[in-house]
Write an enzyme that holds these catalytic residues in place. Structure first.
Site, PDB file in Angstrom:
ATOM      1  CE1 TYR A   1      -3.617   2.835   0.503  1.00 26.36           C
ATOM      2  CE2 TYR A   1      -2.271   3.317   2.400  1.00 26.36           C
ATOM      3  CZ  TYR A   1      -3.366   3.604   1.867  1.00 26.36           C
ATOM      4  OH  TYR A   1      -4.054   4.758   1.810  1.00 26.36           O
TER       5      TYR A   1
ATOM      6  CE  LYS B   1      -3.724   5.374  -1.874  1.00 25.13           C
ATOM      7  NZ  LYS B   1      -4.651   5.888  -2.749  1.00 25.13           N
TER       8      LYS B   1
END
Length: 258
Positions: A170, A174
């Site tokens: 994650y 990002k």
């Protein structure tokens, strides 16, 4: 020829006016996406609302219509390459243009450990948080540039700036999304503006699974998580003419996390 520096200044309300604009928001049926959809509609925009569940999209579309704006609900999985081509085509067939694209859809599952992260989970996280925004910004950004302009807003996370264990895919996705902002700002400039909102902890549906301490306090200057509606000011700024000289920027909306 009019010098840009001598143009008459607009009233603040006019700067943030989105009348006549069309905004496409992924993950627009709940959380931060829903708040942005409602804010854009209130500011005068028509909306394309995308998420995986058609019923949820239609529910928010009904709210938008209640505000006097047009709305197109589209069921689409951001992690599916072909779904995004269909979403783009549907938006342009309905409205003939997209002025604002918000890459908001995301997922942040917590793995037991990095070593125990499955390939399936890794691919899902990368697909929704990086592959999807790349594909959609590519499709819509090109059309925006051909039409003479637009605004793309990538909703990223403080996790990319302050990563923690067990969130590797994650945080990495990002961080890659932050880089995409620069890539597309250069590729589709000067008429298309591309910026990042780096969102901190917000009390959306996802937060219901958090420990109560995390729902009350954060290690930040403000000292608490954000309310979903607190994303609206930054989103309106980046979507509107108020940010005409802002592109390639990352704006932290995280209460001053440290």
């Amino acid at each position: 020829m009019t010098d840009e520096r001598t143009k008459p200044s607009l009233a603040p309300a006019d700067l943030f006016d989105l009348s006549g604009k069309v905004a496409l928001v992924t993950g627009g049926s709940r959380g931060l996406g829903r708040e942005m959809v409602r804010a854009f509609a209130t500011a005068g925009a028509d909306l394309v609302i995308a998420s995986r569940k058609a019923e949820a999209c239609e529910s928010v579309a009904t709210e938008v219509r209640g505000l006097g704006r047009r709305a197109l609900p589209v069921a689409a999985h951001v992690g599916c390459w072909e779904d995004l081509a269909g979403l783009t085509d549907a938006a342009y067939e309905e409205f003939g243009k997209v002025d604002v694209l918000v890459n908001n859809a995301g997922m942040s599952p917590l793995a037991p450990s990095s070593a125990e992260t499955s390939e399936e989970l890794f691919d899902k996280v990368i697909g929704v948080n990086f592959k999807g925004p790349f594909r959609l910004a590519s499709l819509v950004g090109r059309r925006m540039a051909e039409a003479g302009g637009g605004s793309i807003i990538n909703v990223s996370s403080s996790g990319a700036l302050m990563p923690l264990p067990r969130f590797g895919p994650y945080a990495g996705a990002k961080a890659a999304l932050n880089t995409l902002t620069t890539v597309f700002a250069l590729e589709y400039g000067p008429t298309v503006r591309v910026n990042t909102i780096s969102a901190g902890p917000f009390l959306t549906d996802v937060s219901k699974a958090w420990p109560e301490e995390s729902r009350q306090r954060t290690r930040s200057a403000v000292g608490r998580p954000g309310q979903p509606e607190e994303i609206v000011g930054t989103a309106l700024y980046l979507a509107s003419d108020a940010s005409s000289y802002t592109t390639g920027a990352l704006i932290r909306v995280d209460g001053g996390l440290y």
